[in-house]
Design a protein around this motif. Structure first.
Motif, short mmCIF file in Angstrom:
data_model
loop_
_atom_site.label_atom_id
_atom_site.label_comp_id
_atom_site.label_asym_id
_atom_site.label_seq_id
_atom_site.Cartn_x
_atom_site.Cartn_y
_atom_site.Cartn_z
N HIS A 194 19.19 4.15 39.33
CA HIS A 194 18.49 4.35 39.96
C HIS A 194 18.79 5.35 41.02
O HIS A 194 18.28 5.97 40.02
CB HIS A 194 21.10 3.93 40.65
CG HIS A 194 21.50 4.70 39.97
ND1 HIS A 194 21.73 5.03 39.11
CD2 HIS A 194 22.04 5.83 41.12
CE1 HIS A 194 22.71 6.28 38.66
NE2 HIS A 194 23.01 6.54 39.98
N ASP A 199 20.69 12.59 39.70
CA ASP A 199 21.04 13.20 38.76
C ASP A 199 20.12 12.40 37.60
O ASP A 199 20.04 12.31 35.91
CB ASP A 199 22.14 13.34 38.21
CG ASP A 199 22.76 11.88 37.83
OD1 ASP A 199 22.52 11.16 40.20
OD2 ASP A 199 23.65 11.49 37.32
N HIS A 200 19.29 11.72 38.50
CA HIS A 200 18.38 10.41 37.39
C HIS A 200 16.74 10.42 37.61
O HIS A 200 16.48 10.15 37.29
CB HIS A 200 18.85 9.11 37.39
CG HIS A 200 20.50 8.27 37.60
ND1 HIS A 200 20.76 8.21 35.78
CD2 HIS A 200 21.16 8.99 37.88
CE1 HIS A 200 22.22 8.84 35.64
NE2 HIS A 200 22.33 8.67 36.95
N ASP A 247 24.58 4.01 35.68
CA ASP A 247 25.85 4.49 36.51
C ASP A 247 26.78 3.70 36.64
O ASP A 247 27.51 3.26 37.27
CB ASP A 247 25.55 5.44 37.51
CG ASP A 247 25.07 6.68 37.30
OD1 ASP A 247 25.24 7.19 36.02
OD2 ASP A 247 25.38 7.82 37.95
N HIS A 306 26.76 8.71 31.41
CA HIS A 306 27.58 9.77 31.79
C HIS A 306 27.97 10.66 30.43
O HIS A 306 28.42 11.85 30.39
CB HIS A 306 27.80 10.57 33.00
CG HIS A 306 26.33 9.75 34.44
ND1 HIS A 306 25.78 11.47 33.98
CD2 HIS A 306 26.25 9.41 35.42
CE1 HIS A 306 25.04 11.03 35.53
NE2 HIS A 306 25.45 9.94 35.48
ZN ZN Z 1 24.33 9.57 37.61
#
Ligand code: ZN
Length: 241
Positions: free
Chosen positions: A85, A89-90, A180, A225
């Motif tokens: 997504h 952080d990706h 996620d 994560h």
């Molecule tokens: Zn994430």
């Protein structure tokens, strides 16, 4: 991370909510796929063995490109790019893969390039993807190499076009990289949804579907994560096959 963001009270947690954010390189006889591309852009990481660079709550010590080079790859060699997504952080190194074919759900693409304000989005990290070769999916699954071993599955809710990755490994067996869909294992065991999900009801529906899929296939699911999951797994240059 504050666990209450994920609907979990600190006292309900087995471990502290300090996340890791792995990237995955999938190597297939017909090409390669990179799945998620980091949380700090390579150009901001000194990569000289000194302290990790810190950007807000994000931290990184080694460049993704350095880690790929150790495996004999450069970003421009990678056939396909897919991200679970669009959250910051990706996507950190997405621009490095603008020569790859980008596989994205239409709803995610629209959210990524929408003029509306969206949280946890860093458009400058993926701006060059706009001109990339692209496979656009309509809330659907996609068999990346056509042989059923690498399948991107639509899994919306966390974001409008969130997706997960199913792998059928010859030796290890079936594996699902959950993106996620969950962050903390407690979201799953206690039935909690992050407070900032795009659509919590959609997340729950997707989770039910994924549970059915895990039962059908017998796949193992890795919550990306989750530090305890990460701690027990092999890391590059080791691999699963
Ligand atoms: Zn994430």
């Amino acid at each position: 991370m504050d666990p209450t963001l994920f609907g979990v009270k600190p006292e309900e947690l087995a471990h502290e909510a300090s996340f890791v954010t792995p990237c995955y390189l999938i190597v297939h006889p017909k090409g390669t796929l990179i799945w998620d591309v980091g949380q700090v852009p390579d150009q901001d990481i000194p990569d000289d063995g000194t302290e990790a660079v810190v950007q807000g709550i994000l931290k990184a010590k080694r460049r993704l490109s350095t880690q790929l080079a150790a495996l004999g790859y450069q970003p421009k060699d990678i056939t396909f790019l897919a991200m679970s997504h669009y959250h910051i952080d990706h996507t950190a190194n997405a621009n490095s893969f603008a020569a790859s074919t980008w596989i994205v759900q239409r709803a995610e693409y629209d959210a990524m390039f929408s003029d509306a304000k969206r949280d946890i989005r860093s458009p400058e990290t993926y701006s060059e993807l706009k001109a990339a070769r692209r496979i656009t999916l309509n809330n659907e699954d996609h068999d990346v190499f056509g042989d059923g071993t690498v399948i991107i599955k639509s899994a919306p809710g966390h974001t409008p076009g969130h997706q997960v990755l199913f792998l059928k490994l010859a030796r290890f067996g079936p594996l699902l990289l959950a993106g996620d869909l969950y962050h903390l294992p407690e979201e799953r065991t206690l039935d909690r949804v992050p407070t900032f999900d795009f659509d919590a009801a959609m997340t729950r529906q997707t989770r039910r579907k994924v549970d059915e899929f895990l039962q059908q296939t017998g796949a193992v699911m890795w919550i990306q994560h989750d530090p305890p999951t990460y701690a027990r797994l092999k890391k590059a240059p080791q691999y699963y096959d």
